[in-house]
Design a protein around this motif. Structure first.
Motif, mmCIF file in Angstrom:
data_model
loop_
_atom_site.group_PDB
_atom_site.id
_atom_site.type_symbol
_atom_site.label_atom_id
_atom_site.label_comp_id
_atom_site.label_asym_id
_atom_site.label_seq_id
_atom_site.Cartn_x
_atom_site.Cartn_y
_atom_site.Cartn_z
ATOM 1 N N ASN A 20 0.813 -1.216 0.000
ATOM 2 C CA ASN A 20 0.000 0.000 0.000
ATOM 3 C C ASN A 20 0.848 1.269 0.000
ATOM 4 O OD1 ASN A 20 -2.524 -1.408 0.130
ATOM 5 N ND2 ASN A 20 -2.092 -1.835 2.289
ATOM 6 N N GLU A 21 2.150 1.116 -0.209
ATOM 7 C CA GLU A 21 3.101 2.228 -0.248
ATOM 8 C C GLU A 21 3.252 2.913 1.111
ATOM 9 O OE1 GLU A 21 2.589 4.932 -3.509
ATOM 10 O OE2 GLU A 21 2.515 3.341 -5.008
ATOM 11 N N GLU A 22 2.946 2.198 2.181
ATOM 12 C CA GLU A 22 3.162 2.703 3.533
ATOM 13 C C GLU A 22 4.484 2.152 4.069
ATOM 14 O OE1 GLU A 22 1.296 4.942 4.857
ATOM 15 O OE2 GLU A 22 -0.316 4.866 3.370
ATOM 16 N N GLY A 50 16.360 6.710 -1.257
ATOM 17 C CA GLY A 50 15.368 6.724 -0.203
ATOM 18 C C GLY A 50 14.069 7.382 -0.613
ATOM 19 N N GLU A 51 13.934 7.676 -1.919
ATOM 20 C CA GLU A 51 12.700 8.232 -2.492
ATOM 21 C C GLU A 51 12.228 9.485 -1.753
ATOM 22 O OE1 GLU A 51 9.853 5.086 -3.857
ATOM 23 O OE2 GLU A 51 11.266 3.738 -2.851
ATOM 24 N N ALA A 52 13.161 10.358 -1.477
ATOM 25 C CA ALA A 52 12.867 11.559 -0.685
ATOM 26 C C ALA A 52 11.739 12.384 -1.283
ATOM 27 C CB ALA A 52 14.132 12.415 -0.551
ATOM 28 N N GLY A 264 13.774 -0.349 -6.956
ATOM 29 C CA GLY A 264 12.945 -1.523 -6.716
ATOM 30 C C GLY A 264 13.738 -2.810 -6.792
ATOM 31 N N GLY A 265 14.677 -2.874 -7.725
ATOM 32 C CA GLY A 265 15.514 -4.057 -7.866
ATOM 33 C C GLY A 265 16.408 -4.273 -6.661
ATOM 34 N N PRO A 286 5.729 7.417 -9.308
ATOM 35 C CA PRO A 286 5.664 6.680 -10.559
ATOM 36 C C PRO A 286 6.763 5.634 -10.758
ATOM 37 C CG PRO A 286 6.711 8.785 -10.963
ATOM 38 C CD PRO A 286 6.309 8.762 -9.497
ATOM 39 N N LEU A 287 7.609 5.394 -9.761
ATOM 40 C CA LEU A 287 8.577 4.308 -9.889
ATOM 41 C C LEU A 287 7.826 2.982 -9.964
ATOM 42 C CD1 LEU A 287 11.366 5.346 -7.344
ATOM 43 C CD2 LEU A 287 11.338 5.670 -9.820
#
Length: 320
Positions: A20-22, A50-52, A264-265, A286-287
């Motif tokens: 859920n992207e949490e 870290g997808e800041a 993701g990899g 959008p990754l």
């Protein structure tokens, strides 16, 4: 004048999510501890890996505080936290710098704004970093990564000018430009301004050129291997030759980590081989999460990473 972070191996830690992207808090904590036990000097929270840019202000503070708390509870108070604080406005960058200090970071890593690339003249780049740092309660570092700033690439003259600010203490060069790195190291001692390679494929080359170490995504998979490289390089002689052998492996693995899906990899490889986090390598859009087809045994890039994992688990030394 502020003191730079010490030389060594730093990791821009990936941040684990559920479907859920949490935040996947147990996985985040396990990852932080594996990195610390692997001997890293510090952890970069909210670097690009870290997808800041995908986090809210409160989530940014939570990620830093969770990392600091996890380290302290397990006796790793000496592991340094650098927080990525760059934003698209000077005003918000100042806020993030203050939040980073309050949440437990010792340094801030500031990415140059890139929404308006034509407006980012040399004078404006210098003005942005100067104003953000003037107001910062912790020392800052310059993050140069053209790949996430639409090609905006700070040259050695700009970084050298910024190095004269008493509260700007270093830079992460994810541009991979060794010539730029050496131009800076030849003018600035690590005790006054720390210059780090931002990629594992330039790690030893950076050390040879005078860098303070590395801040690289591949450390998420193999912290011990990177720490071994520094140790071997410092010992010199035959050990330095071994460090160069490992550098060749890291160069292939760095490329392979991008080929299997980037952020993701990396998460998926960690989950599969170290037992925490989702094997899908969940990221925030959008990754995209990891593609299972790229994580099969017959995929050359994946096999390269599996070899690196094996070396990481084996401890010190080179593969037979």
């Amino acid at each position: 004048m502020s003191t730079p972070p010490p030389p060594g191996v730093y990791v821009p830690a990936v941040l684990f999510f559920d479907e859920n992207e949490e935040f996947d808090v147990p996985a985040i904590k396990q990852h932080v501890l594996r990195l610390a036990r692997g001997g890293v000097t510090g952890i970069l929270v909210q670097g690009s890996n870290g997808e800041a840019q995908h986090l809210s202000r409160e989530e940014r503070k939570t990620a830093i505080a969770l990392t600091r708390q996890t380290l302290n509870e397990s006796g790793f108070e000496n592991v340094i936290i650098i927080a990525g604080t760059g934003a698209q406005s000077t005003r918000e960058t100042k806020v993030f710098n203050e939040d980073a200090k309050d949440a437990g970071a010792t340094f801030a890593l500031v990415l140059t704004p890139s929404t308006w690339p034509k407006a980012m003249t040399i004078d404006n780049i210098i003005r942005f970093h100067t104003e953000a740092t003037d107001a910062s309660p912790i020392p800052t570092m310059i993050y140069n990564f053209p790949g996430v700033t639409g090609g905006l690439d700070l040259d050695s003259d700009i970084i050298y000018t910024l190095s004269k600010h008493p509260n700007i203490v270093g830079t992460k060069l994810s541009c991979g430009n060794i010539g730029k790195l050496q131009r800076l190291t030849s003018r600035l001692a690590p005790s006054e301004f720390a210059i780090y390679s931002g990629r594992s494929d330039t790690f030893v080359h950076g050390l040879n050129a005078g860098s303070a170490g590395v801040i690289a995504a591949l450390v998420n998979i193999a912290p011990r291997v990177h720490v071994d490289v520094v140790r071997m390089w410092r010992e010199g002689g035959e050990e330095r030759e071994k460090a160069m052998e490992l550098q060749a492996m890291l160069g292939h693995a760095d490329w392979a980590s991008s080929a299997v899906g980037g952020i993701g990899g990396i998460k998926a490889v960690v989950a599969r081989h170290f037992g925490y986090g989702a094997k899908e390598g969940w990221v925030r859009g959008p990754l995209q999460p990891a593609n299972p087809a790229k994580l099969q045994e017959d995929n050359l890039s994946y096999k390269i990473l599996v070899d690196l994992v094996s070396l990481e688990k084996a401890g010190n030394g080179l593969p037979n």
